[in-house]
Design a protein around this motif. Structure first.
Motif, PDB file in Angstrom:
ATOM      1  N   ASP A 120       0.889  -1.155   0.000  1.00  0.00           N
ATOM      2  CA  ASP A 120       0.000   0.000   0.000  1.00  0.00           C
ATOM      3  C   ASP A 120       0.930   1.209   0.000  1.00  0.00           C
ATOM      4  O   ASP A 120       1.577   1.513   1.007  1.00  0.00           O
ATOM      5  CB  ASP A 120      -0.896  -0.015   1.251  1.00  0.00           C
ATOM      6  N   PRO A 121       1.019   1.908  -1.146  1.00  0.00           N
ATOM      7  CA  PRO A 121       2.056   2.945  -1.258  1.00  0.00           C
ATOM      8  C   PRO A 121       1.898   4.082  -0.259  1.00  0.00           C
ATOM      9  O   PRO A 121       2.873   4.666   0.183  1.00  0.00           O
ATOM     10  CB  PRO A 121       1.921   3.444  -2.706  1.00  0.00           C
ATOM     11  N   LYS A 122       0.646   4.349   0.117  1.00  0.00           N
ATOM     12  CA  LYS A 122       0.418   5.433   1.079  1.00  0.00           C
ATOM     13  C   LYS A 122       1.020   5.036   2.433  1.00  0.00           C
ATOM     14  O   LYS A 122       1.692   5.834   3.089  1.00  0.00           O
ATOM     15  CB  LYS A 122      -1.089   5.682   1.203  1.00  0.00           C
ATOM     16  N   VAL A 123       0.778   3.785   2.806  1.00  0.00           N
ATOM     17  CA  VAL A 123       1.309   3.297   4.085  1.00  0.00           C
ATOM     18  C   VAL A 123       2.833   3.299   4.045  1.00  0.00           C
ATOM     19  O   VAL A 123       3.499   3.687   5.012  1.00  0.00           O
ATOM     20  CB  VAL A 123       0.768   1.874   4.377  1.00  0.00           C
ATOM     21  N   LEU A 124       3.374   2.901   2.911  1.00  0.00           N
ATOM     22  CA  LEU A 124       4.832   2.855   2.788  1.00  0.00           C
ATOM     23  C   LEU A 124       5.437   4.255   2.907  1.00  0.00           C
ATOM     24  O   LEU A 124       6.434   4.457   3.622  1.00  0.00           O
ATOM     25  CB  LEU A 124       5.215   2.209   1.447  1.00  0.00           C
ATOM     26  N   ILE A 125       4.812   5.210   2.230  1.00  0.00           N
ATOM     27  CA  ILE A 125       5.331   6.589   2.280  1.00  0.00           C
ATOM     28  C   ILE A 125       5.219   7.143   3.707  1.00  0.00           C
ATOM     29  O   ILE A 125       6.151   7.764   4.219  1.00  0.00           O
ATOM     30  CB  ILE A 125       4.609   7.465   1.230  1.00  0.00           C
ATOM     31  N   ASP A 126       4.093   6.878   4.359  1.00  0.00           N
ATOM     32  CA  ASP A 126       3.942   7.339   5.752  1.00  0.00           C
ATOM     33  C   ASP A 126       5.004   6.705   6.646  1.00  0.00           C
ATOM     34  O   ASP A 126       5.569   7.359   7.518  1.00  0.00           O
ATOM     35  CB  ASP A 126       2.548   6.965   6.294  1.00  0.00           C
ATOM     36  N   GLU A 127       5.262   5.417   6.406  1.00  0.00           N
ATOM     37  CA  GLU A 127       6.256   4.715   7.237  1.00  0.00           C
ATOM     38  C   GLU A 127       7.652   5.304   7.006  1.00  0.00           C
ATOM     39  O   GLU A 127       8.418   5.512   7.944  1.00  0.00           O
ATOM     40  CB  GLU A 127       6.219   3.223   6.916  1.00  0.00           C
ATOM     41  N   LEU A 128       7.947   5.587   5.734  1.00  0.00           N
ATOM     42  CA  LEU A 128       9.244   6.195   5.404  1.00  0.00           C
ATOM     43  C   LEU A 128       9.386   7.565   6.067  1.00  0.00           C
ATOM     44  O   LEU A 128      10.428   7.876   6.653  1.00  0.00           O
ATOM     45  CB  LEU A 128       9.365   6.364   3.885  1.00  0.00           C
ATOM     46  N   GLU A 129       8.299   8.349   5.990  1.00  0.00           N
ATOM     47  CA  GLU A 129       8.358   9.695   6.574  1.00  0.00           C
ATOM     48  C   GLU A 129       8.527   9.638   8.075  1.00  0.00           C
ATOM     49  O   GLU A 129       9.295  10.408   8.658  1.00  0.00           O
ATOM     50  CB  GLU A 129       7.119  10.501   6.181  1.00  0.00           C
ATOM     51  N   ALA A 130       7.813   8.709   8.704  1.00  0.00           N
ATOM     52  CA  ALA A 130       7.920   8.588  10.164  1.00  0.00           C
ATOM     53  C   ALA A 130       9.350   8.201  10.561  1.00  0.00           C
ATOM     54  O   ALA A 130       9.886   8.695  11.558  1.00  0.00           O
ATOM     55  CB  ALA A 130       6.917   7.547  10.666  1.00  0.00           C
ATOM     56  N   LEU A 131       9.971   7.345   9.765  1.00  0.00           N
ATOM     57  CA  LEU A 131      11.353   6.946  10.075  1.00  0.00           C
ATOM     58  C   LEU A 131      12.310   8.114   9.869  1.00  0.00           C
ATOM     59  O   LEU A 131      13.181   8.374  10.699  1.00  0.00           O
ATOM     60  CB  LEU A 131      11.773   5.752   9.208  1.00  0.00           C
ATOM     61  N   ARG A 132      12.117   8.841   8.751  1.00  0.00           N
ATOM     62  CA  ARG A 132      12.970  10.009   8.490  1.00  0.00           C
ATOM     63  C   ARG A 132      12.847  11.018   9.625  1.00  0.00           C
ATOM     64  O   ARG A 132      13.835  11.581  10.068  1.00  0.00           O
ATOM     65  CB  ARG A 132      12.569  10.678   7.170  1.00  0.00           C
ATOM     66  N   ALA A 133      11.600  11.205  10.091  1.00  0.00           N
ATOM     67  CA  ALA A 133      11.376  12.176  11.176  1.00  0.00           C
ATOM     68  C   ALA A 133      12.122  11.756  12.439  1.00  0.00           C
ATOM     69  O   ALA A 133      12.474  12.592  13.261  1.00  0.00           O
ATOM     70  CB  ALA A 133       9.882  12.290  11.454  1.00  0.00           C
ATOM     71  N   ARG A 134      12.355  10.448  12.578  1.00  0.00           N
ATOM     72  CA  ARG A 134      13.101   9.953  13.752  1.00  0.00           C
ATOM     73  C   ARG A 134      14.576   9.767  13.408  1.00  0.00           C
ATOM     74  O   ARG A 134      15.292   9.040  14.084  1.00  0.00           O
ATOM     75  CB  ARG A 134      12.459   8.654  14.255  1.00  0.00           C
ATOM     76  N   LYS A 135      14.986  10.417  12.327  1.00  0.00           N
ATOM     77  CA  LYS A 135      16.407  10.475  11.936  1.00  0.00           C
ATOM     78  C   LYS A 135      16.998   9.133  11.509  1.00  0.00           C
ATOM     79  O   LYS A 135      18.185   8.864  11.681  1.00  0.00           O
ATOM     80  CB  LYS A 135      17.284  11.057  13.061  1.00  0.00           C
ATOM     81  N   VAL A 136      16.127   8.279  10.959  1.00  0.00           N
ATOM     82  CA  VAL A 136      16.626   7.005  10.438  1.00  0.00           C
ATOM     83  C   VAL A 136      16.983   7.201   8.964  1.00  0.00           C
ATOM     84  O   VAL A 136      16.212   7.798   8.207  1.00  0.00           O
ATOM     85  CB  VAL A 136      15.562   5.890  10.581  1.00  0.00           C
TER      86      VAL A 136
END
Ligand code: GDP
Ligand code: IMO
Ligand code: MG
Length: 444
Positions: free
Chosen positions: A75-91
């Protein structure tokens, strides 16, 4: 070219995320090969919790390649949200690669998943309602939309029209749902394509190159053997194959690429959703396990059904996967029980005893667990780091499991933290043990 598969040996939620994160330290790449965001994989590092649904559990290790293989439904929306959440946590997520051949979960898949469940009424499967089943159904019907289609507007639109056409009748109740508007859907998915483009790759080739260079690849399963669409408790299963054999298909490698198969099992059993569960408990013990083990779904928050360890099902999982190693997680949750029970056979409706997992659905639905009682222990084991730190009864419990399955217990979880593990003697013989020597990358 060592390849190691890590798979769930029960009904999911065994602690695959924690084990994968731990073992990824010694791997060079981590590959998800099936399932989608029905998975919820939890990692706890220094008291901080991470929940991953689509991104492989190696992502917290900087510099590792993480692959979402062709067998995953995205689900690309879920994937993008997951990526953004990780980036926000400096991953650092730059090492993520997504197979161009993976199938996409579309808005109509989500609607059809929920509608399908509603139609089944009391017979419902209890899916995660993430559109997994309808997406795999379209893949098999050759009506699927793949990641590569996100990069071409004309093709994308054509494929959406073709995929929705046979669903017209079942989608009629959702006629006014804005998510089904062709123009809006195409635009939305094209935007996802732009956002994901830099991660899209020929991942089968990439994984081969990593293996060919002599580096270590970990294939991370989602769900568990008992939810396997072919071998699990059908129809109360997911729509993919969580067994190790599927790692080859879902990553695009041959069977000889897999050297070790690690099964993960809790020290007891849980299940989310409907379907047979012979060792299920409905008493105070069930509640104690649920509370102590925090047994609520990572994805949907639903309370998990709980019961004693089911060695009949686990032996079946060991065979289906040709397990070479077994990680037992959550042993700490059993501390404090005077006696521990283990299901060692099933009794059928007519009193017949089954040592092996019955293939017949009717038998399974009426099977009850025959229990063997073992002594418990009271000590808190969260700080134990070697087998000799464990109470004798806990060691005996692990030995009992090993003897019954004839698979060595290699790693034991004594708490959610990544450091809360015990490597057994057998574990030290494996490719992933902290003490194992390894060939340098590029030596292959
Ligand atoms: P997965 O889907 O197989 O990755 O498992 P989940 O993350 O859905 O569920 C496992 C849960 O158990 C998570 O909350 C983990 O943090 C937790 N966990 C994993 N290993 C252990 C362990 O050894 N002891 C305890 N107490 N919790 C654990
Ligand atoms: P992880 O990877 C536990 C269960 C659902 C339902 C059935 C079908 O975290 O172990 P689906 O949405 O896949 O069509 O639902 O499968 N299920 C899981 N149970 N852990 C999971 O994943 C699961 N993924 C699906 O609860 O019973
Ligand atoms: Mg889970």
């Amino acid at each position: 070219m060592p390849g190691i598969a890590i798979v769930g040996a029960q009904w999911g939620d065994e602690g695959k995320g924690k084990i994968t994160d731990l073992l990824a330290e010694r791997g060079d790449a981590v590959v998800r090969f099936q399932g989608g965001n029905n998975a919820g994989h939890t990692i706890v590092r220094e008291g901080v919790e991470w929940k991953l649904h689509l991104i492989p559990s190696g992502i917290l290790h900087p510099g590792k390649t993480c692959v979402i293989g062709n067998g995953v439904v995205i689900d690309p929306k879920v994937l993008i949200d997951e990526l953004e959440a990780l980036r926000a946590r400096k991953v650092d997520v730059s090492g993520l690669r997504i197979s161009a051949n993976a199938h996409l979960i579309m808005p109509y898949h989500l609607l059809l998943d929920s509608a399908g469940e509603a139609k089944l009424g009391s017979l419902q499967i209890g899916t995660t309602r993430r559109g997994i089943g309808p997406c795999y159904a379209d893949k098999a019907a050759r009506l699927g939309i793949r990641v590569q289609d996100l990069l071409d507007e004309k093709i994308l639109k054509k494929k959406i029209v073709a995929a929705m056409e046979p669903k017209r009748l079942s989608l009629r109740p959702f006629e006014k749902d804005p998510s089904l508007d062709l123009k809006a859907m195409t635009e939305e998915y094209l935007t996802y394509g732009h956002q994901l483009e830099r991660h899209i790759a020929d991942t089968s080739k990439l994984v081969w190159e990593i293996l060919d260079a002599g580096a270590m690849v970990i294939f991370e399963g989602a769900q568990g053997a008992m939810l396997d669409i072919d071998h699990g408790t059908y129809p109360f299963v997911t729509s993919s194959n969580p067994v190790a054999g599927a790692a080859c298909i879902g990553a695009g490698v041959g069977p000889r690429a897999i050297d070790e198969v690690w099964g993960v099992s809790k020290a007891y059993t849980t299940r989310v959703g409907a379907g047979p569960f012979p060792s299920e408990l409905h008493d105070d013990v069930a509640e104690q396990i649920r509370t102590k083990g925090g047994e609520f779904g990572t994805t949907t928050g639903r309370p998990r059904r709980t019961g004693w360890l089911d060695l009949v099902a686990l032996r079946y999982a060991a065979r289906l996967n040709t397990l070479t190693a077994l990680s037992i997680t959550k042993l700490d949750v059993l501390s404090g029980f005077d006696r521990i029970q283990v299901c060692t056979s099933y009794k059928g409706a007519e009193g017949a005893e089954f040592d092996d997992f019955p293939y017949h659905q009717t038998v399974l639905h009426h099977a009850t667990a025959e229990l063997t009682e073992l002594p418990g222990w009271t000590e808190d084991i969260g700080e134990c780091r070697s087998m000799s730190d464990l109470p004798a009864a806990a060691v005996d419990y692990l030995r009992f499991i090993e003897e019954h399955l004839r698979v060595p217990v290699t790693l034991v979880g004594v708490g959610p933290g990544r450091e809360q593990v015990i490597w057994t003697e057998a574990g030290n013989e494996t490719l992933l043990s902290p003490s194992a020597s390894r060939r340098p990358v590029g030596a292959g």
